[in-house]
Scaffold this motif. Structure first.
Motif, PDB file in Angstrom:
ATOM      1  N   ASN A  69       4.341  -9.930   4.160  1.00 56.78           N
ATOM      2  CA  ASN A  69       4.094 -10.129   5.590  1.00 56.78           C
ATOM      3  C   ASN A  69       3.574  -8.846   6.254  1.00 56.78           C
ATOM      4  N   ALA A  70       2.578  -8.249   5.640  1.00 62.08           N
ATOM      5  CA  ALA A  70       1.854  -7.083   6.161  1.00 62.08           C
ATOM      6  C   ALA A  70       2.683  -5.794   6.184  1.00 62.08           C
ATOM      7  N   ARG A  71       3.798  -5.747   5.460  1.00 64.03           N
ATOM      8  CA  ARG A  71       4.609  -4.529   5.390  1.00 64.03           C
ATOM      9  C   ARG A  71       4.821  -4.146   3.929  1.00 64.03           C
ATOM     10  N   VAL A  72       4.684  -2.859   3.650  1.00 62.16           N
ATOM     11  CA  VAL A  72       4.955  -2.368   2.300  1.00 62.16           C
ATOM     12  C   VAL A  72       6.452  -2.511   2.055  1.00 62.16           C
ATOM     13  N   ARG A  73       6.782  -3.069   0.898  1.00 61.55           N
ATOM     14  CA  ARG A  73       8.185  -3.294   0.544  1.00 61.55           C
ATOM     15  C   ARG A  73       8.517  -2.441  -0.674  1.00 61.55           C
ATOM     16  N   LEU A  74       9.534  -1.621  -0.556  1.00 62.79           N
ATOM     17  CA  LEU A  74       9.906  -0.712  -1.628  1.00 62.79           C
ATOM     18  C   LEU A  74      11.101  -1.195  -2.430  1.00 62.79           C
ATOM     19  N   ALA A  75      11.820  -2.184  -1.910  1.00 60.79           N
ATOM     20  CA  ALA A  75      12.997  -2.707  -2.604  1.00 60.79           C
ATOM     21  C   ALA A  75      13.183  -4.168  -2.212  1.00 60.79           C
ATOM     22  N   SER A  76      14.168  -4.794  -2.797  1.00 66.49           N
ATOM     23  CA  SER A  76      14.458  -6.199  -2.513  1.00 66.49           C
ATOM     24  C   SER A  76      14.893  -6.338  -1.060  1.00 66.49           C
ATOM     25  N   PRO A  77      14.476  -7.354  -0.363  1.00 68.19           N
ATOM     26  CA  PRO A  77      13.560  -8.420  -0.755  1.00 68.19           C
ATOM     27  C   PRO A  77      12.105  -7.959  -0.638  1.00 68.19           C
ATOM     28  N   ARG A  78      11.380  -8.156  -1.707  1.00 72.44           N
ATOM     29  CA  ARG A  78       9.985  -7.722  -1.752  1.00 72.44           C
ATOM     30  C   ARG A  78       9.025  -8.785  -1.219  1.00 72.44           C
ATOM     31  N   TYR A  79       9.388 -10.042  -1.338  1.00 74.13           N
ATOM     32  CA  TYR A  79       8.451 -11.129  -1.045  1.00 74.13           C
ATOM     33  C   TYR A  79       8.720 -11.758   0.311  1.00 74.13           C
ATOM     34  N   ALA A  80       7.643 -12.137   0.978  1.00 69.84           N
ATOM     35  CA  ALA A  80       7.715 -12.742   2.308  1.00 69.84           C
ATOM     36  C   ALA A  80       8.559 -14.013   2.267  1.00 69.84           C
ATOM     37  N   GLY A  81       9.404 -14.158   3.277  1.00 65.93           N
ATOM     38  CA  GLY A  81      10.228 -15.354   3.385  1.00 65.93           C
ATOM     39  C   GLY A  81      11.572 -15.250   2.699  1.00 65.93           C
ATOM     40  N   ILE A  82      11.750 -14.250   1.864  1.00 63.07           N
ATOM     41  CA  ILE A  82      13.030 -14.069   1.184  1.00 63.07           C
ATOM     42  C   ILE A  82      13.846 -13.081   2.002  1.00 63.07           C
ATOM     43  N   ALA A  83      15.020 -13.521   2.428  1.00 67.89           N
ATOM     44  CA  ALA A  83      15.857 -12.685   3.284  1.00 67.89           C
ATOM     45  C   ALA A  83      16.764 -11.791   2.452  1.00 67.89           C
ATOM     46  N   SER A  84      17.173 -10.686   3.056  1.00 71.32           N
ATOM     47  CA  SER A  84      18.073  -9.768   2.358  1.00 71.32           C
ATOM     48  C   SER A  84      19.478 -10.361   2.294  1.00 71.32           C
ATOM     49  N   GLY A  85      20.250  -9.810   1.429  1.00 69.27           N
ATOM     50  CA  GLY A  85      21.632 -10.255   1.299  1.00 69.27           C
ATOM     51  C   GLY A  85      21.904 -11.028   0.029  1.00 69.27           C
ATOM     52  N   GLY A  86      20.843 -11.420  -0.675  1.00 71.60           N
ATOM     53  CA  GLY A  86      21.039 -12.140  -1.935  1.00 71.60           C
ATOM     54  C   GLY A  86      21.617 -13.524  -1.717  1.00 71.60           C
ATOM     55  N   GLY A  87      22.042 -14.123  -2.804  1.00 74.29           N
ATOM     56  CA  GLY A  87      22.643 -15.440  -2.741  1.00 74.29           C
ATOM     57  C   GLY A  87      21.648 -16.583  -2.649  1.00 74.29           C
ATOM     58  N   GLY A  88      20.364 -16.270  -2.702  1.00 73.11           N
ATOM     59  CA  GLY A  88      19.362 -17.324  -2.601  1.00 73.11           C
ATOM     60  C   GLY A  88      18.745 -17.636  -3.948  1.00 73.11           C
ATOM     61  N   ARG A  89      17.920 -18.652  -3.932  1.00 73.04           N
ATOM     62  CA  ARG A  89      17.162 -18.984  -5.147  1.00 73.04           C
ATOM     63  C   ARG A  89      15.746 -19.374  -4.748  1.00 73.04           C
ATOM     64  N   VAL A  90      14.827 -19.242  -5.707  1.00 70.93           N
ATOM     65  CA  VAL A  90      13.418 -19.523  -5.455  1.00 70.93           C
ATOM     66  C   VAL A  90      12.946 -20.592  -6.411  1.00 70.93           C
ATOM     67  N   THR A  91      12.123 -21.477  -5.897  1.00 73.19           N
ATOM     68  CA  THR A  91      11.444 -22.472  -6.712  1.00 73.19           C
ATOM     69  C   THR A  91       9.946 -22.257  -6.550  1.00 73.19           C
ATOM     70  N   MET A  92       9.250 -22.111  -7.672  1.00 75.16           N
ATOM     71  CA  MET A  92       7.790 -22.014  -7.614  1.00 75.16           C
ATOM     72  C   MET A  92       7.257 -23.440  -7.482  1.00 75.16           C
ATOM     73  N   THR A  93       6.520 -23.694  -6.411  1.00 74.58           N
ATOM     74  CA  THR A  93       5.992 -25.033  -6.189  1.00 74.58           C
ATOM     75  C   THR A  93       4.592 -25.196  -6.767  1.00 74.58           C
ATOM     76  N   ALA A  94       3.880 -24.095  -6.961  1.00 74.46           N
ATOM     77  CA  ALA A  94       2.553 -24.129  -7.580  1.00 74.46           C
ATOM     78  C   ALA A  94       2.260 -22.748  -8.124  1.00 74.46           C
ATOM     79  N   ALA A  95       1.599 -22.699  -9.265  1.00 78.04           N
ATOM     80  CA  ALA A  95       1.211 -21.416  -9.844  1.00 78.04           C
ATOM     81  C   ALA A  95      -0.087 -21.592 -10.606  1.00 78.04           C
ATOM     82  N   ASN A  96      -0.924 -20.570 -10.516  1.00 78.70           N
ATOM     83  CA  ASN A  96      -2.210 -20.580 -11.202  1.00 78.70           C
ATOM     84  C   ASN A  96      -2.450 -19.163 -11.706  1.00 78.70           C
ATOM     85  N   ALA A  97      -2.510 -19.000 -13.014  1.00 76.76           N
ATOM     86  CA  ALA A  97      -2.657 -17.660 -13.591  1.00 76.76           C
ATOM     87  C   ALA A  97      -3.968 -17.542 -14.348  1.00 76.76           C
ATOM     88  N   THR A  98      -4.523 -16.343 -14.324  1.00 71.31           N
ATOM     89  CA  THR A  98      -5.728 -16.020 -15.083  1.00 71.31           C
ATOM     90  C   THR A  98      -5.474 -14.712 -15.808  1.00 71.31           C
TER      91      THR A  98
END
Length: 154
Positions: free
Chosen positions: A72-101
């Motif tokens: 979200n336009a800010r350099v992240r040096l530690a967890s949470p690194r990814y937009a939408g993931i809040a600090s404090g832990g206890g969460g989980r992530v589901t990848m809804t789509a992925a495309n790799a090259t």
């Protein structure tokens, strides 16, 4: 005048011959097609998101020492690194789509994900581009950029 006419004819023949020439250009390394043989790099990204959501410091081992992560336009040096993931832990992530090259020793993954934290019934969506390089025999994240959809976007 005869010389200039002959010179024009020679020039025309040379131009026509040059226009009809072809050459084959090969890439300097083999390119793996999208979706083919990209499982390893997708696993690294999946693990990075999962450990980030859990607030697990083991995620640090997945990143190159010179990695740049922007959420979200800010350099992240530690967890949470990814937009939408809040600090404090206890969460989980589901990848809804992925495309790799994968191309040689570089790979990039485009991923849509959803973060959930049951404790406070929170859910957020995010999208990331993750660039990895083969370093030391394995994939390392060298750059990640993530953001969340704007509220008025579908």
């Amino acid at each position: 005048m005869v010389r200039s006419l002959a010179a024009r004819r020679v020039a025309a023949v040379l131009l026509a011959a040059a226009a009809c020439t072809t050459r084959t250009v090969s890439p300097p390394h083999e390119v793996t097609a999208v979706g083919s043989g990209t499982g390893d790099v997708q696993d690294v990204v999946r693990l990075a998101l999962a450990l980030d959501a859990a607030g697990d410091r083991k995620a640090d081992t997945l990143y190159a020492s010179d990695a740049v992560v922007v959420g979200n336009a800010r350099v992240r040096l530690a967890s949470p690194r990814y937009a939408g993931i809040a600090s404090g832990g206890g969460g989980r992530v589901t990848m809804t789509a992925a495309n790799a090259t994968v191309s040689g020793g570089v790979a990039w993954v485009l991923v849509d994900y959803r973060w959930f934290r049951p404790a406070d019934q929170r859910a957020e969506a995010g999208r990331a581009t993750v660039i990895c390089e083969l370093r030391g025999g394995g994939w390392k994240i060298v750059h990640a950029h993530s953001s969340q959809p704007l509220p008025w976007e579908p």
